[in-house]
Design an enzyme around this catalytic site. Sequence first.
Site, PDB file in Angstrom:
ATOM      1  CE1 TYR A   1       1.263   7.678   2.512  1.00  0.00           C
ATOM      2  CE2 TYR A   1       1.500   5.412   1.797  1.00  0.00           C
ATOM      3  CZ  TYR A   1       0.788   6.381   2.476  1.00  0.00           C
ATOM      4  OH  TYR A   1      -0.377   6.043   3.115  1.00  0.00           O
TER       5      TYR A   1
ATOM      6  CG  HIS B   1      -3.858   9.973   0.397  1.00  0.00           C
ATOM      7  ND1 HIS B   1      -2.506   9.868   0.178  1.00  0.00           N
ATOM      8  CD2 HIS B   1      -4.058   9.528   1.656  1.00  0.00           C
ATOM      9  CE1 HIS B   1      -1.921   9.386   1.269  1.00  0.00           C
ATOM     10  NE2 HIS B   1      -2.842   9.180   2.174  1.00  0.00           N
TER      11      HIS B   1
ATOM     12  CG  ASP C   1      -1.851   1.197   1.256  1.00  0.00           C
ATOM     13  OD1 ASP C   1      -2.967   1.091   0.724  1.00  0.00           O
ATOM     14  OD2 ASP C   1      -1.464   2.251   1.810  1.00  0.00           O
TER      15      ASP C   1
ATOM     16  CE  LYS D   1      -3.413   4.905   0.762  1.00  0.00           C
ATOM     17  NZ  LYS D   1      -1.986   4.523   0.772  1.00  0.00           N
TER      18      LYS D   1
END
Length: 287
Positions: A54, A118, A49, A84
């Site tokens: 990120y 997100h 994930d 996301k």
Amino acid sequence: MNSLTKYSTYSLNNGAKIPVIAMGVYLTPPNVASQVAYNALSVGYRHLDSAQMYENEQEVGEGIVKWLKESSDRRREDVYYTTKILDSNHGYEKAKKAIEGSLERVKSLKYIDLMLIHSPQSNREKRLETWQAMQEAVENGQIKSIGVSNYGVHHLKELLEWDGLRIKPVVNQIELNPWLMRTKIVDYAKENNIILEAYSPLTQGKKLHDATLVELAEKYNKSPAQILIRWSLQQGFVVLPKSEKKERAIENLDVFDFSISDEDMKTLSHPESNEVFAIWDPSTYQD
């Protein structure tokens, strides 16, 4: 629930299957993300994930490809990859570019299994335009499934009642644990056949010394973290523990040889509590 294994899946509302446990890579630095992803697959995880936020999508993809290439028996379909869309990429044109960017960063994977919005932190128009771009990516075969993250009931209703909806969200990924059960969101999602994914299932470590939790860990001969992961699984959630340490990743998977009794599940659960441990709670966002 006791029949679950680390390779078990839940059925999504579009007929696809999603692994019940995932390795989250939030705050995993790019320089170690590839190894973390590879290690996760090596010890038995089948779901990674990530997110645009990120900044490690490419590296996670590289770790997946490394693992796949090690054996001719391994197929792309054996791994479930989630990412996301960043809030600042909401809106039709921006979302289309963002989707292309995410696909490009993992082009060796050929497609993305699941893409999520997100968080709802833009506005109605931009959220729905983003969903339109995501629907088109599914229809083009670039993404298999789409869903949301950090959505409250009002955000879910907005999407489900939109006249442009062609593809329902398959999941809502949100912070969930025994002290943050979000019963209204969970119940609404279940009523609409939307799977819940639990992030920060270990309360970011803040409740690992809770007396009741420690007592249950001793009773079941498991760690407090393993009890919390098992709690999420028994709620029917896809659970997303994260760890950069291989030994901890192995421990977090070792939750399929026991089940928590109904009585102990009730003791551990705090439906009236609302303790947010993450740095944000966009589920209450209004715009």
